[in-house]
Motif scaffolding. Structure first.
Motif, PDB file in Angstrom:
ATOM      1  N   PHE A 191      -5.965  -4.494   3.236  1.00  0.00           N
ATOM      2  CA  PHE A 191      -4.773  -5.322   3.060  1.00  0.00           C
ATOM      3  C   PHE A 191      -4.662  -6.327   4.204  1.00  0.00           C
ATOM      4  N   LYS A 192      -3.775  -7.300   4.045  1.00  0.00           N
ATOM      5  CA  LYS A 192      -3.636  -8.391   5.015  1.00  0.00           C
ATOM      6  C   LYS A 192      -2.443  -8.150   5.934  1.00  0.00           C
ATOM      7  N   PRO A 193      -2.445  -8.784   7.094  1.00  0.00           N
ATOM      8  CA  PRO A 193      -1.238  -8.729   7.935  1.00  0.00           C
ATOM      9  C   PRO A 193      -0.048  -9.285   7.158  1.00  0.00           C
ATOM     10  N   GLY A 194       1.087  -8.629   7.280  1.00  0.00           N
ATOM     11  CA  GLY A 194       2.282  -9.041   6.544  1.00  0.00           C
ATOM     12  C   GLY A 194       2.490  -8.266   5.260  1.00  0.00           C
ATOM     13  N   ASP A 195       1.458  -7.534   4.812  1.00  0.00           N
ATOM     14  CA  ASP A 195       1.624  -6.685   3.634  1.00  0.00           C
ATOM     15  C   ASP A 195       2.432  -5.447   4.013  1.00  0.00           C
ATOM     16  N   LEU A 196       2.913  -4.743   3.007  1.00  0.00           N
ATOM     17  CA  LEU A 196       3.762  -3.578   3.216  1.00  0.00           C
ATOM     18  C   LEU A 196       2.961  -2.291   3.124  1.00  0.00           C
ATOM     19  N   ALA A 197       3.452  -1.259   3.790  1.00  0.00           N
ATOM     20  CA  ALA A 197       2.898   0.086   3.630  1.00  0.00           C
ATOM     21  C   ALA A 197       4.076   1.042   3.505  1.00  0.00           C
ATOM     22  N   LEU A 255       0.848  -1.184   0.000  1.00  0.00           N
ATOM     23  CA  LEU A 255       0.000   0.000   0.000  1.00  0.00           C
ATOM     24  C   LEU A 255       0.884   1.233   0.000  1.00  0.00           C
ATOM     25  N   MET A 256       0.697   2.078  -1.005  1.00  0.00           N
ATOM     26  CA  MET A 256       1.424   3.350  -1.075  1.00  0.00           C
ATOM     27  C   MET A 256       0.496   4.422  -0.517  1.00  0.00           C
ATOM     28  N   VAL A 257       0.889   5.031   0.582  1.00  0.00           N
ATOM     29  CA  VAL A 257       0.079   6.082   1.186  1.00  0.00           C
ATOM     30  C   VAL A 257       0.682   7.412   0.757  1.00  0.00           C
ATOM     31  N   GLY A 258      -0.045   8.113  -0.082  1.00  0.00           N
ATOM     32  CA  GLY A 258       0.422   9.350  -0.681  1.00  0.00           C
ATOM     33  C   GLY A 258       0.265   9.245  -2.182  1.00  0.00           C
ATOM     34  N   THR A 259      -0.106  10.356  -2.823  1.00  0.00           N
ATOM     35  CA  THR A 259      -0.322  10.339  -4.270  1.00  0.00           C
ATOM     36  C   THR A 259       0.372  11.511  -4.946  1.00  0.00           C
TER      37      THR A 259
END
Length: 169
Positions: A156-162, A60-64
Motif C-alpha cells: 500500500f501507499k503512504p496515506g492509505d488506511l490500515a 488494508l484490513m489486518v485480520g480475517t
C-alpha cells in the motif's frame, strides 16, 4: 444599485418575502445595501474554487476473523456477525468512492480460498453491488506467514488506511 467605485449600475435580485410584511424585508434589504454602498463595498456571492480531485485512500484490513469477515472455523460464525462487519462496510465505502483499493491480511493463506468463497456467498450474492473479489488478500494462498502484515503494508501507499483487528485470545 450604483457602485461607488465605478458608477456602474447593478441590478438587485428580486425580493421574495418569507416572514412579516413585504415592506419589512425590503426595508432591511435596502438598508443593508445602503450601508454597504456608503462603506464603499458591495457584497456578492462568490463561488468557491473547485477542490482538486484526489484519489480515495486504499484500506488494508489486518485480520480475517469473525468481526471482519464472519468466517470462523471453516464457516460462517454462529452469531449475529455471520457476514462480518468490517469487510462489508469497506466494500460499501468503496462503492461510494470513499475508499479505493482494498486489502485483507491474515496469517494463514491455507484458509483464504474458503474465506473468499464464504464472502462471495454471504456478501456478493446477498448485497447488490458488493463484490468481495476486489479485495487483495495476504499472504498468498497456501502459505502460512505470521508476519504477512509487513508484505501487505508494503503493498500500500503512504496515506492509505490500515484497520487492525487482533484475535480475542
Amino acid at each position: 444599485v450604483v457602485l461607488p467605485e465605478t458608477g456602474a449600475r447593478r441590478q438587485q435580485p428580486p425580493i421574495v418575502p418569507m416572514f412579516g410584511a413585504p415592506w419589512t424585508l425590503a426595508a432591511r434589504h435596502l438598508g443593508a445595501v445602503a450601508a454597504a454602498s456608503t462603506a464603499g463595498a458591495y457584497v456578492t456571492h462568490r463561488r468557491r474554487p473547485a477542490l482538486a480531485q484526489v484519489a480515495p485512500p486504499g484500506c488494508l484490513m489486518v485480520g480475517t476473523g469473525e468481526y471482519v469477515t464472519g468466517f470462523v472455523d471453516g464457516g460462517a460464525a454462529q452469531s449475529d456477525k455471520g457476514t462480518g462487519v468490517l469487510a462489508l462496510v469497506c466494500l460499501d465505502l468503496r462503492n461510494r468512492g470513499k475508499i479505493g483499493r482494498l486489502g485483507m491480511c491474515g496469517t494463514n493463506g491455507k484458509k483464504l480460498p474458503a474465506l473468499r468463497a464464504h464472502m462471495k456467498r454471504v456478501l456478493g450474492e446477498a448485497y447488490e453491488g458488493i463484490d468481495p473479489t476486489v479485495i487483495d488478500t495476504f499472504p498468498k494462498d497456501g502459505i502460512v506467514k505470521r508476519d504477512a502484515y509487513k508484505d501487505a503494508a508494503a503493498a500500500f501507499k503512504p496515506g492509505d488506511l490500515a484497520i487492525i483487528f487482533t484475535p480475542d485470545d
